[in-house]
Design a protein around this motif. Structure first.
Motif, PDB file in Angstrom:
ATOM      1  N   LYS A  41       3.867  90.066 -53.696  1.00 40.61           N
ATOM      2  CA  LYS A  41       4.702  90.289 -54.894  1.00 40.61           C
ATOM      3  C   LYS A  41       5.484  89.038 -55.288  1.00 40.61           C
ATOM      4  O   LYS A  41       6.607  89.111 -55.769  1.00 40.61           O
ATOM      5  CB  LYS A  41       5.679  91.474 -54.704  1.00 40.61           C
ATOM      6  CG  LYS A  41       5.005  92.772 -54.319  1.00 40.61           C
ATOM      7  CD  LYS A  41       4.112  93.291 -55.411  1.00 40.61           C
ATOM      8  CE  LYS A  41       3.399  94.571 -55.022  1.00 40.61           C
ATOM      9  NZ  LYS A  41       2.214  94.860 -55.813  1.00 40.61           N
ATOM     10  N   GLN A  42       4.898  87.883 -55.015  1.00 36.78           N
ATOM     11  CA  GLN A  42       5.437  86.605 -55.489  1.00 36.78           C
ATOM     12  C   GLN A  42       4.376  86.016 -56.419  1.00 36.78           C
ATOM     13  O   GLN A  42       3.265  86.520 -56.471  1.00 36.78           O
ATOM     14  CB  GLN A  42       5.688  85.655 -54.311  1.00 36.78           C
ATOM     15  CG  GLN A  42       6.602  86.203 -53.242  1.00 36.78           C
ATOM     16  CD  GLN A  42       8.030  86.417 -53.732  1.00 36.78           C
ATOM     17  OE1 GLN A  42       8.486  85.731 -54.649  1.00 36.78           O
ATOM     18  NE2 GLN A  42       8.718  87.372 -53.131  1.00 36.78           N
ATOM     19  N   ASN A  43       4.702  84.987 -57.113  1.00 36.80           N
ATOM     20  CA  ASN A  43       3.690  84.337 -57.952  1.00 36.80           C
ATOM     21  C   ASN A  43       3.775  82.835 -57.739  1.00 36.80           C
ATOM     22  O   ASN A  43       3.977  82.073 -58.669  1.00 36.80           O
ATOM     23  CB  ASN A  43       3.896  84.692 -59.426  1.00 36.80           C
ATOM     24  CG  ASN A  43       3.393  86.084 -59.726  1.00 36.80           C
ATOM     25  OD1 ASN A  43       2.201  86.373 -59.581  1.00 36.80           O
ATOM     26  ND2 ASN A  43       4.300  86.964 -60.108  1.00 36.80           N
ATOM     27  N   VAL A  44       3.584  82.467 -56.487  1.00 35.07           N
ATOM     28  CA  VAL A  44       3.740  81.065 -56.131  1.00 35.07           C
ATOM     29  C   VAL A  44       2.598  80.212 -56.700  1.00 35.07           C
ATOM     30  O   VAL A  44       2.806  79.089 -57.125  1.00 35.07           O
ATOM     31  CB  VAL A  44       3.814  80.925 -54.589  1.00 35.07           C
ATOM     32  CG1 VAL A  44       3.710  79.469 -54.163  1.00 35.07           C
ATOM     33  CG2 VAL A  44       5.106  81.549 -54.066  1.00 35.07           C
ATOM     34  N   PHE A  45       1.382  80.781 -56.730  1.00 33.95           N
ATOM     35  CA  PHE A  45       0.204  80.000 -57.116  1.00 33.95           C
ATOM     36  C   PHE A  45      -0.293  80.363 -58.511  1.00 33.95           C
ATOM     37  O   PHE A  45      -0.126  81.490 -58.976  1.00 33.95           O
ATOM     38  CB  PHE A  45      -0.954  80.270 -56.152  1.00 33.95           C
ATOM     39  CG  PHE A  45      -0.670  79.958 -54.719  1.00 33.95           C
ATOM     40  CD1 PHE A  45      -0.315  78.674 -54.323  1.00 33.95           C
ATOM     41  CD2 PHE A  45      -0.767  80.947 -53.757  1.00 33.95           C
ATOM     42  CE1 PHE A  45      -0.081  78.390 -52.991  1.00 33.95           C
ATOM     43  CE2 PHE A  45      -0.537  80.673 -52.417  1.00 33.95           C
ATOM     44  CZ  PHE A  45      -0.188  79.389 -52.038  1.00 33.95           C
ATOM     45  N   SER A  46      -0.988  79.410 -59.127  1.00 37.22           N
ATOM     46  CA  SER A  46      -1.740  79.706 -60.346  1.00 37.22           C
ATOM     47  C   SER A  46      -2.915  78.744 -60.420  1.00 37.22           C
ATOM     48  O   SER A  46      -3.045  77.845 -59.583  1.00 37.22           O
ATOM     49  CB  SER A  46      -0.850  79.586 -61.582  1.00 37.22           C
ATOM     50  OG  SER A  46      -0.315  78.285 -61.650  1.00 37.22           O
ATOM     51  N   THR A  47      -3.781  78.927 -61.411  1.00 34.90           N
ATOM     52  CA  THR A  47      -4.926  78.021 -61.550  1.00 34.90           C
ATOM     53  C   THR A  47      -4.514  76.826 -62.403  1.00 34.90           C
ATOM     54  O   THR A  47      -3.716  76.964 -63.338  1.00 34.90           O
ATOM     55  CB  THR A  47      -6.114  78.729 -62.229  1.00 34.90           C
ATOM     56  OG1 THR A  47      -5.669  79.231 -63.485  1.00 34.90           O
ATOM     57  CG2 THR A  47      -6.637  79.874 -61.401  1.00 34.90           C
ATOM     58  N   LYS A  51     -10.376  71.637 -48.406  1.00 33.42           N
ATOM     59  CA  LYS A  51     -11.209  72.713 -47.846  1.00 33.42           C
ATOM     60  C   LYS A  51     -11.265  73.952 -48.744  1.00 33.42           C
ATOM     61  O   LYS A  51     -11.846  74.967 -48.380  1.00 33.42           O
ATOM     62  CB  LYS A  51     -10.664  73.124 -46.469  1.00 33.42           C
ATOM     63  CG  LYS A  51     -10.749  72.015 -45.441  1.00 33.42           C
ATOM     64  CD  LYS A  51     -10.118  72.466 -44.146  1.00 33.42           C
ATOM     65  CE  LYS A  51     -10.157  71.336 -43.120  1.00 33.42           C
ATOM     66  NZ  LYS A  51      -9.360  71.670 -41.930  1.00 33.42           N
ATOM     67  N   CYS A  52     -10.637  73.885 -49.901  1.00 35.58           N
ATOM     68  CA  CYS A  52     -10.554  75.054 -50.789  1.00 35.58           C
ATOM     69  C   CYS A  52     -11.886  75.294 -51.496  1.00 35.58           C
ATOM     70  O   CYS A  52     -12.517  74.354 -51.968  1.00 35.58           O
ATOM     71  CB  CYS A  52      -9.444  74.813 -51.812  1.00 35.58           C
ATOM     72  SG  CYS A  52      -9.329  76.100 -53.056  1.00 35.58           S
ATOM     73  N   VAL A  53     -12.327  76.551 -51.560  1.00 36.64           N
ATOM     74  CA  VAL A  53     -13.581  76.877 -52.250  1.00 36.64           C
ATOM     75  C   VAL A  53     -13.320  77.607 -53.567  1.00 36.64           C
ATOM     76  O   VAL A  53     -14.215  78.223 -54.138  1.00 36.64           O
ATOM     77  CB  VAL A  53     -14.533  77.699 -51.352  1.00 36.64           C
ATOM     78  CG1 VAL A  53     -15.045  76.847 -50.205  1.00 36.64           C
ATOM     79  CG2 VAL A  53     -13.867  78.964 -50.830  1.00 36.64           C
ATOM     80  N   LEU A  54     -12.095  77.557 -54.038  1.00 38.26           N
ATOM     81  CA  LEU A  54     -11.718  78.119 -55.342  1.00 38.26           C
ATOM     82  C   LEU A  54     -12.100  79.587 -55.474  1.00 38.26           C
ATOM     83  O   LEU A  54     -12.675  80.009 -56.475  1.00 38.26           O
ATOM     84  CB  LEU A  54     -12.357  77.294 -56.475  1.00 38.26           C
ATOM     85  CG  LEU A  54     -11.993  75.805 -56.479  1.00 38.26           C
ATOM     86  CD1 LEU A  54     -12.782  75.070 -57.547  1.00 38.26           C
ATOM     87  CD2 LEU A  54     -10.499  75.598 -56.694  1.00 38.26           C
ATOM     88  N   CYS A  55     -11.783  80.370 -54.442  1.00 39.32           N
ATOM     89  CA  CYS A  55     -12.067  81.802 -54.505  1.00 39.32           C
ATOM     90  C   CYS A  55     -10.921  82.544 -55.172  1.00 39.32           C
ATOM     91  O   CYS A  55     -11.055  83.706 -55.520  1.00 39.32           O
ATOM     92  CB  CYS A  55     -12.305  82.352 -53.108  1.00 39.32           C
ATOM     93  SG  CYS A  55     -10.818  82.408 -52.103  1.00 39.32           S
ATOM     94  N   LYS A 104      -8.165  73.724 -59.660  1.00 37.53           N
ATOM     95  CA  LYS A 104      -7.350  73.634 -58.442  1.00 37.53           C
ATOM     96  C   LYS A 104      -6.335  74.776 -58.430  1.00 37.53           C
ATOM     97  O   LYS A 104      -5.901  75.218 -59.498  1.00 37.53           O
ATOM     98  CB  LYS A 104      -6.634  72.283 -58.503  1.00 37.53           C
ATOM     99  CG  LYS A 104      -5.831  71.895 -57.315  1.00 37.53           C
ATOM    100  CD  LYS A 104      -5.145  70.556 -57.573  1.00 37.53           C
ATOM    101  CE  LYS A 104      -4.236  70.203 -56.431  1.00 37.53           C
ATOM    102  NZ  LYS A 104      -3.362  69.068 -56.749  1.00 37.53           N
ATOM    103  N   VAL A 105      -5.971  75.234 -57.232  1.00 32.56           N
ATOM    104  CA  VAL A 105      -4.855  76.177 -57.111  1.00 32.56           C
ATOM    105  C   VAL A 105      -3.577  75.345 -57.132  1.00 32.56           C
ATOM    106  O   VAL A 105      -3.410  74.461 -56.285  1.00 32.56           O
ATOM    107  CB  VAL A 105      -4.929  76.970 -55.798  1.00 32.56           C
ATOM    108  CG1 VAL A 105      -3.748  77.921 -55.700  1.00 32.56           C
ATOM    109  CG2 VAL A 105      -6.238  77.737 -55.702  1.00 32.56           C
ATOM    110  N   VAL A 106      -2.704  75.603 -58.092  1.00 28.80           N
ATOM    111  CA  VAL A 106      -1.504  74.768 -58.202  1.00 28.80           C
ATOM    112  C   VAL A 106      -0.231  75.579 -57.952  1.00 28.80           C
ATOM    113  O   VAL A 106      -0.203  76.798 -58.108  1.00 28.80           O
ATOM    114  CB  VAL A 106      -1.403  74.075 -59.590  1.00 28.80           C
ATOM    115  CG1 VAL A 106      -2.530  73.079 -59.775  1.00 28.80           C
ATOM    116  CG2 VAL A 106      -1.364  75.088 -60.715  1.00 28.80           C
ATOM    117  N   VAL A 107       0.803  74.861 -57.582  1.00 30.15           N
ATOM    118  CA  VAL A 107       2.147  75.423 -57.422  1.00 30.15           C
ATOM    119  C   VAL A 107       3.016  74.760 -58.486  1.00 30.15           C
ATOM    120  O   VAL A 107       3.049  73.526 -58.567  1.00 30.15           O
ATOM    121  CB  VAL A 107       2.707  75.104 -56.016  1.00 30.15           C
ATOM    122  CG1 VAL A 107       4.134  75.612 -55.875  1.00 30.15           C
ATOM    123  CG2 VAL A 107       1.806  75.684 -54.941  1.00 30.15           C
TER     124      VAL A 107
END
Ligand code: SF4
Ligand code: SF4
Ligand code: FES
Length: 225
Positions: free
Chosen positions: A163-169, A147-151, A177-180
């Motif tokens: 103030k975390q950096n859990v996600f990246s592209t 369901k992600c629209v890559l916003c 994709k948004v990746v962990v």
């Protein structure tokens, strides 16, 4: 700060130097749809749904990240703008999962609200859809990237607000994709008592996990004699 006068849809309005077209429009009660924009986050111009027409500009411009300049003449709902927004949305919907009717986000989904406003129904385009397994390992955040629209709002919200950096592209073009970490399922203890990314996701891609897992619900239905 200096006052800047522009014309929006034929009416002269003023804003402060440095304000974006979107901010001035909103300040004057003009509704421009947005997906990736949030007043709390740095504008990145990812989705393009907020485009407007500016006299003298060769292309439509993203209103959420374009600052006003003196004498700018802007059209927020011209036929060209409305048609472009519809095409952008149809392209998003064409690669979206298509399960809006049973989605947990339901009427809170920004994309669904924009589709209703623009009177966009079934997309005219036939695109490949991205399917990913639902990630429900984390007790704090469930991800359904189909369901992600890559916003990219979750990446920004996690970094700028939580103030975390859990996600990246990750990956490129269709596979973006948004990746962990190295594309692992989301399961981080820092997410306890947070949920910031869920609040900023404009679709049902990020949700709070249901209180009872399917397994627990199943067990409660076992009837013993
Ligand atoms: S719950 Fe908070 S820490 Fe966890 S990914 Fe979302 S924003 Fe980041
Ligand atoms: S998970 Fe939600 S917030 Fe993150 S990029 Fe996808 S749609 Fe946007
Ligand atoms: S809302 Fe402006 S580019 Fe996404």
């Amino acid at each position: 700060m200096r006052e800047v006068t522009v014309t929006i849809n034929g009416a002269q309005v003023s804003g402060r130097e440095g304000m974006t077209i979107l901010e001035v429009a909103q300040q004057n009660g003009i509704d421009i749809p947005t997906l990736c924009y949030s007043p709390d986050l740095r504008p990145i111009g990812a989705c393009r749904i907020c485009v407007v027409e500016v006299e003298g500009s060769r292309t439509l411009v993203g209103s959420c990240h374009t600052p006003i300049t003196p004498g700018m003449v802007i059209y927020t709902h011209s036929p060209k703008v409305l048609e472009t927004r519809k095409v952008i949305l149809e392209l998003l919907l064409a690669s979206h999962c298509g399960s809006c009717i049973i989605c947990d986000k339901a009427n809170l989904c920004n994309m669904r609200a924009i589709a209703a406003d623009l009177e966009v129904g079934l997309p005219r385009f036939h695109l490949r859809k991205r399917y990913y397994p639902i990630e429900d390992i984390s007790p704090y955040v469930q991800r359904d990237l189909t369901k992600c629209v890559l916003c990219w709002r979750c990446i920004q919200a996690c970094s700028e607000i939580a103030k975390q950096n859990v996600f990246s592209t990750g990956y490129r073009s269709f596979n973006s994709k948004v990746v962990v970490d190295c594309d692992e399922p989301l399961n981080k203890e820092v997410c306890r008592d947070c949920g910031v990314c869920i609040a900023y996701c404009p679709t049902g891609a990020l949700t709070k996990p249901r209180k009872l897992s399917e397994e627990k619900q199943g067990k409660s239905l076992v009837i013993t004699s």
